[in-house]
Each structure stands twice: as C-alpha cells, then as structure tokens.
Design an enzyme around this catalytic site. Structure first.
Site, PDB file in Angstrom:
ATOM      1  N   HIS A 150       0.886  -1.148  -0.070  1.00 15.57           N
ATOM      2  CA  HIS A 150       0.042   0.032  -0.083  1.00 15.57           C
ATOM      3  C   HIS A 150       0.911   1.146   0.035  1.00 15.57           C
ATOM      4  CE1 HIS A 150      -4.394   1.483   1.127  1.00 15.57           C
ATOM      5  NE2 HIS A 150      -4.129   1.002  -0.003  1.00 15.57           N
ATOM      6  N   HIS A 184      -3.015   2.078  12.587  1.00 15.19           N
ATOM      7  CA  HIS A 184      -2.415   1.393  11.311  1.00 15.19           C
ATOM      8  C   HIS A 184      -3.046   0.042  11.444  1.00 15.19           C
ATOM      9  CE1 HIS A 184      -0.043   0.627   7.972  1.00 15.19           C
ATOM     10  NE2 HIS A 184       1.184   0.755   8.428  1.00 15.19           N
ATOM     11  N   MET A 238     -12.633   2.523  14.845  1.00 11.48           N
ATOM     12  CA  MET A 238     -11.509   1.599  14.227  1.00 11.48           C
ATOM     13  C   MET A 238     -12.052   0.984  13.035  1.00 11.48           C
ATOM     14  SD  MET A 238      -8.865   2.772  15.783  1.00 11.48           S
ATOM     15  CE  MET A 238      -8.485   3.798  17.244  1.00 11.48           C
ATOM     16  N   PHE A 248     -12.382   2.575  10.187  1.00  3.79           N
ATOM     17  CA  PHE A 248     -13.029   3.434   9.361  1.00  3.79           C
ATOM     18  C   PHE A 248     -12.171   4.646   8.947  1.00  3.79           C
ATOM     19  CE2 PHE A 248     -16.576   1.003  10.762  1.00  3.79           C
ATOM     20  CZ  PHE A 248     -17.442   1.095   9.674  1.00  3.79           C
ATOM     21  N   HIS A 308      -9.520   6.932   6.123  1.00  2.52           N
ATOM     22  CA  HIS A 308      -8.144   6.543   5.545  1.00  2.52           C
ATOM     23  C   HIS A 308      -7.417   7.814   5.168  1.00  2.52           C
ATOM     24  CE1 HIS A 308      -5.159   4.768   2.830  1.00  2.52           C
ATOM     25  NE2 HIS A 308      -5.226   3.827   3.651  1.00  2.52           N
ATOM     26  N   ARG A 354     -10.475  -2.100  -1.473  1.00  2.00           N
ATOM     27  CA  ARG A 354     -10.340  -3.379  -0.874  1.00  2.00           C
ATOM     28  C   ARG A 354     -11.465  -3.841  -0.051  1.00  2.00           C
ATOM     29  NH1 ARG A 354      -4.776  -1.849   2.137  1.00  2.00           N
ATOM     30  NH2 ARG A 354      -6.207  -0.268   2.807  1.00  2.00           N
ATOM     31  N   ASP A 373      -9.497  -2.891   7.120  1.00  2.00           N
ATOM     32  CA  ASP A 373      -9.480  -3.496   8.277  1.00  2.00           C
ATOM     33  C   ASP A 373     -10.889  -4.051   8.720  1.00  2.00           C
ATOM     34  OD1 ASP A 373      -6.616  -3.573   8.784  1.00  2.00           O
ATOM     35  OD2 ASP A 373      -6.620  -1.354   9.010  1.00  2.00           O
ATOM     36  N   ARG A 429       2.034  -8.249   4.569  1.00  2.00           N
ATOM     37  CA  ARG A 429       3.041  -7.038   4.198  1.00  2.00           C
ATOM     38  C   ARG A 429       4.453  -7.229   4.035  1.00  2.00           C
ATOM     39  NH1 ARG A 429       0.775  -1.776   4.154  1.00  2.00           N
ATOM     40  NH2 ARG A 429      -0.899  -2.597   3.265  1.00  2.00           N
TER      41      ARG A 429
HETATM   42  N1  COA Z   1     -13.734   7.496  13.498  1.00  2.00           N
HETATM   43  C1  COA Z   1     -14.300   8.704  13.687  1.00  2.00           C
HETATM   44  N2  COA Z   1     -13.973   9.763  13.154  1.00  2.00           N
HETATM   45  C2  COA Z   1     -12.733   9.716  12.127  1.00  2.00           C
HETATM   46  C3  COA Z   1     -12.393   8.315  12.000  1.00  2.00           C
HETATM   47  C4  COA Z   1     -12.848   7.395  12.449  1.00  2.00           C
HETATM   48  N3  COA Z   1     -12.259   6.191  12.024  1.00  2.00           N
HETATM   49  N4  COA Z   1     -11.352   8.917  10.781  1.00  2.00           N
HETATM   50  C5  COA Z   1     -11.503  10.115  10.795  1.00  2.00           C
HETATM   51  N5  COA Z   1     -12.284  10.939  11.469  1.00  2.00           N
HETATM   52  C6  COA Z   1     -12.697  12.097  11.619  1.00  2.00           C
HETATM   53  C7  COA Z   1     -11.747  12.737  12.382  1.00  2.00           C
HETATM   54  O1  COA Z   1     -11.921  12.769  13.675  1.00  2.00           O
HETATM   55  C8  COA Z   1     -11.555  14.144  11.886  1.00  2.00           C
HETATM   56  O2  COA Z   1     -12.557  14.803  12.357  1.00  2.00           O
HETATM   57  P1  COA Z   1     -12.290  16.573  12.458  1.00  2.00           P
HETATM   58  O3  COA Z   1     -11.967  17.033  11.263  1.00  2.00           O
HETATM   59  O4  COA Z   1     -14.078  16.938  13.176  1.00  2.00           O
HETATM   60  O5  COA Z   1     -11.343  16.582  13.473  1.00  2.00           O
HETATM   61  C9  COA Z   1     -11.791  13.877  10.459  1.00  2.00           C
HETATM   62  O6  COA Z   1     -12.362  12.635  10.145  1.00  2.00           O
HETATM   63  C10 COA Z   1     -10.448  13.652   9.614  1.00  2.00           C
HETATM   64  O7  COA Z   1      -9.437  12.993  10.256  1.00  2.00           O
HETATM   65  P2  COA Z   1      -8.321  12.907  10.402  1.00  2.00           P
HETATM   66  O8  COA Z   1      -7.670  12.477  11.811  1.00  2.00           O
HETATM   67  O9  COA Z   1      -7.494  14.149   9.799  1.00  2.00           O
HETATM   68  O10 COA Z   1      -7.792  11.962   9.206  1.00  2.00           O
HETATM   69  P3  COA Z   1      -6.009  11.331   9.096  1.00  2.00           P
HETATM   70  O11 COA Z   1      -5.785  11.167   7.622  1.00  2.00           O
HETATM   71  O12 COA Z   1      -5.210  11.977   9.954  1.00  2.00           O
HETATM   72  O13 COA Z   1      -6.361   9.756   9.643  1.00  2.00           O
HETATM   73  C11 COA Z   1      -6.744   7.537   9.916  1.00  2.00           C
HETATM   74  C12 COA Z   1      -6.538   8.756   8.866  1.00  2.00           C
HETATM   75  C13 COA Z   1      -6.741   6.203   9.243  1.00  2.00           C
HETATM   76  C14 COA Z   1      -5.631   7.663  10.853  1.00  2.00           C
HETATM   77  C15 COA Z   1      -8.236   7.728  10.760  1.00  2.00           C
HETATM   78  O14 COA Z   1      -9.124   7.691   9.772  1.00  2.00           O
HETATM   79  C16 COA Z   1      -8.353   6.840  11.833  1.00  2.00           C
HETATM   80  O15 COA Z   1      -8.032   7.114  12.695  1.00  2.00           O
HETATM   81  N6  COA Z   1      -9.167   5.772  11.608  1.00  2.00           N
HETATM   82  C17 COA Z   1      -9.329   4.671  12.499  1.00  2.00           C
HETATM   83  C18 COA Z   1      -8.024   3.846  12.678  1.00  2.00           C
HETATM   84  C19 COA Z   1      -7.995   2.776  11.491  1.00  2.00           C
HETATM   85  O16 COA Z   1      -9.045   2.270  10.726  1.00  2.00           O
HETATM   86  N7  COA Z   1      -6.697   2.649  10.778  1.00  2.00           N
HETATM   87  C20 COA Z   1      -6.636   1.836   9.708  1.00  2.00           C
HETATM   88  C21 COA Z   1      -6.158   2.761   8.793  1.00  2.00           C
HETATM   89  S1  COA Z   1      -6.230   1.734   6.948  1.00  2.00           S
END
Ligand code: COA
Length: 376
Positions: free
Chosen positions: A185, A220, A255, A257, A259, A268, A310, A335
């Site tokens: 990825h 992650h 968790m 949700f 990206h 995917r 995930d 990976r």
């Molecule tokens: N649940 C709730 N809110 C979420 C969210 C989630 N899974 N993912 C993003 N958001 C919200 C953030 O709180 C933020 O809201 P705000 O603007 O009101 O503060 C907005 O969406 C933007 O998110 P941001 O944290 O800036 O995105 P990012 O690019 O930094 O983070 C992830 C990306 C993947 C880290 C983030 O979506 C996340 O933590 N997801 C859950 C963990 C996960 O599934 N990881 C696997 C990734 S493949």
C-alpha cells in the site's frame, strides 16, 4: 528564501518516488506494479503477488512452482529461535513476538555475503506463520508443533498450523484473498518506517523490525483487532447503532473507518466484505455481520466515512476461527512482501530520509550554571 509550510502527519506530502504501487484518493486506483487489485484477487494466488512485489514481474508457471517450493523449503525454524519463542512470556502481544523473532533471526542469519536481501525476504515470508504459531501453541497448551506442513500456500499453511487440521477450502480462499489485499500500500506508515531505516544503510532485518513495530498501532495495522473488539460489543444492529451514536457524540475514533489517502472508499473493502458475508452465511452467523453492516451505515450517514480494509477483515478472520490477537500478525505475513519490495527499491537509489521541522520551543536563552540556579 521561501519557508515551506509543514504538514501535520506528512498528509499530502510526496515523500519520494516508487514503481511498486499506486493508491488513488478516489478509491478506484489500487495497482501493484501496474496490475489492478481486482485482477490480482481474481488470480487468487498470494504467492504470485509476493513474487510480483519482491521480484518485479509476475512469475511464469515454472517460476511460480519453483518459488512455492522454495518457500516451503524455508519453513523450518532454527532451534535457537524456538528456544527464544519458548522464553517469551505467553501473554506477550503476538506482534511483539514477530518483532523480536524477526530481529533475532537477524542475529542467527545476518544479511551479508552468505545471505542477500531477496533470500531474507523469502525466508521471512516463509517463516512468519511457523514463528507465530510455534509460540502460540507452546504457550497455549505446551505443544511444540512441527512448523512444516503439507500445505503449499501461505494461507493454508497458516490455517493448518493454527487449527492442526486441513483447512476448510472457503477459509483458505478467504485468508488467501486477504493476504493479497494486505500485501502492499505505497508509503503507508510501516512501509515508510522500513524505508527510513533502509535509508540509513541499515540491514534488512532492522528495516522489517521497524515496520512491524509501526504496524502494531491501532491507527495502522492494529485497527483490525480494534474493529473486532468494537463489533463484538454489540448483540444486535439496534444496539450497535445506539452504541455508535454514543461514540460519535463523544468524538471517539471508530476503528476500521477512514483513511489518509482514500477519500471516497477503500477499493479493498468491497472485496473483503463479500467474503465476510459469505463466511457469515456459512457459519450461520446472525449477529456479527448484521452488526458490522449497521456500523457501516451509521458511519456513512453520520460521518461520511467508509470502512477500510481492516473493518470487514476482522469478521472475515473471526469466521475462519482465527483468534483476534492473531489478526495483525496475519497482516505482517502478507505485508512482508510490500516492505521487502520497498526496502529493495529504497536501496536501488538511496538517499537518507531526514526531513526538517518547524521549531516551536523557547527562543534562544542564556544558560545558567547549576550552582547559580534558584534552589526552589
Ligand atoms: N472515526 C471517527 N472519526 C474519524 C475517523 C474514525 N475512524 N477517521 C477520521 N475521523 C474524523 C476525524 O476525527 C476528523 O474529524 P475532525 O475534522 O472533526 O477533527 C476527520 O475525520 C479527519 O480525520 P483525520 O484524523 O484528519 O484523518 P487522518 O488522515 O489523519 O487519519 C486515519 C486517517 C486512518 C488515521 C483515521 O481515519 C483513523 O484513525 N481511523 C481509525 C483507525 C483505522 O481504521 N486505521 C486503519 C487505516 S487503514
């Protein structure tokens, strides 16, 4: 001189070039070395994807046969490594087991004249299932399992070692597909960590050890385990909806949700969701899958957020009888191929990865010798 604006978490920053993978924000563009993920999934062979990533091209039939045989021949674990696995506490997180075992294998079989990066990549790919499950069975029930099996493929080998019997064909296919989806990825956090380590001209095992440590976190790779913990809390879609709404009101992260790169969907997710649905029907599940779908619906409605790989991987693995704490290690078993490809690519045209930072600390100030500082 113009000052560049810093980016929080390097979001949107192009940090280098790669010929290995494309990830498009629209959710329609995931290619490994030019091949669409949907086509690679249709090929249904994780080993050919591993070969593609590590060696650069899809294998011919004789190359694939030879490659699979080589991986099978590399499954045996050194006695010293088994001893270390036995010494590790039984309540160690399995990701820590893989991290330590990878590092220790680097002590036993170091990179150098006798062993090049391709041989190490294949060795790690071949041994991770046996490493994990040797440790797992020893600490669960005192069994010292044979880490060889009659299974030709990584997915079947993993399931055979886990369950101690021939894997159900549907389970093997589902795990095989998930390995293809997890394989690579682009500049995700763990791959980037591997490249940073490789960029210092460190050894191959150090780069992979860095990557495993980085993958472990719930933002992650650890998200698949965290997603399972979430889904399992609810006994019905109605309870899930109410629980989700409470979580969102409290600004909790859900968790599985969202990206960093995809903005519309994760290509995917649809593939693994289909498998989660099929397996749910196979096992007669009436809770986990409907709960998962309701969580997805609430996230879409309330946050416009979509499931990433995930989320449905979690129930998919659960339906295959895989304990939750082994979900993220399975991600490692896949990976390792993408990490290896990136370490090899980083070394081909290496440049130390060393960004700069915007300083936010105190302005320069006078140093006061310790004897002259106020006592209180
Ligand atoms: N649940 C709730 N809110 C979420 C969210 C989630 N899974 N993912 C993003 N958001 C919200 C953030 O709180 C933020 O809201 P705000 O603007 O009101 O503060 C907005 O969406 C933007 O998110 P941001 O944290 O800036 O995105 P990012 O690019 O930094 O983070 C992830 C990306 C993947 C880290 C983030 O979506 C996340 O933590 N997801 C859950 C963990 C996960 O599934 N990881 C696997 C990734 S493949």
């Amino acid at each position: 001189m113009t000052q560049q604006k810093s980016s929080s978490g390097l979001a949107g920053v192009v940090a280098g070039t790669t010929a290995i993978c494309t990830v498009g924000a629209g959710g329609e563009n995931l290619h490994y070395r030019g091949y669409a993920i949907q086509d690679l999934v249709a090929g249904d062979c994780f080993e050919e994807v591993a070969y593609l990533l590590i060696y650069g091209e899809l294998p011919t039939v004789p190359q694939l046969v030879a490659y699979e045989q080589r991986l099978i021949s590399l499954r045996v674990l050194p006695e010293a490594l088994k001893n270390v696995l036995e010494l590790m506490p039984g309540d160690t997180h399995p990701m820590d087991v893989l991290r330590t075992a990878c590092s220790f294998l680097g002590n036993l079989e170091p990179e150098g004249k006798q062993r090049d990066q391709y041989q190490i990549a294949d060795r790690l790919l071949a041994t991770f299932p046996g490493i994990l499950l040797y440790w797992y069975h020893f600490h669960q029930n005192g069994n010292r399992i044979d880490t060889q099996s009659d299974e030709d493929h990584v997915a079947g080998h993993f399931l055979r070692l886990l369950h101690g019997e021939a894997p159900k064909p549907e389970w093997e296919r589902a795990v095989n597909i998930s390995l293809i989806l997890y394989a690579e990825h682009e500049f995700n956090a763990s791959t980037f960590a591997a490249r940073v380590t490789a960029g210092t001209l460190s050894d191959f095992y150090s780069a992979i050890t860095s990557a495993i440590g980085t993958l472990r976190g719930p933002l992650h790779g650890g998200a698949n385990e965290a997603a399972m913990a979430l889904i399992e809390q609810f006994d019905s879609p109605e309870m899930a909806e109410a629980g989700l709404r409470r979580m969102l009101a409290n600004k909790a992260l859900v968790m599985g949700f969202g990206h960093r790169v995809y903005k519309v969907s994760d290509p995917r997710s649809d593939i693994i969701k289909q498998w989660a649905k099929t397996l749910s029907q196979d096992v007669g599940d009436h809770v986990l899958y409907p709960v998962s779908e309701r969580i997805e619906a609430v996230m879409q409605k309330e946050k416009k957020l979509f499931p990433n790989l995930d989320f449905y991987s979690a129930s998919c693995y659960h339906f295959c009888g895989i304990p939750t704490e082994l979900f993220t290690p399975l991600f490692v078993m896949s990976r390792i191929t993408g990490w290896a490809a990136h370490v090899i690519e980083q070394r081909e045209n290496n440049k130390l990865i060393r960004p700069t930072a915007d300083y936010t600390g105190p302005a320069p100030r006078a140093y006061v010798p310790i004897g002259e500082r106020p006592v209180a």
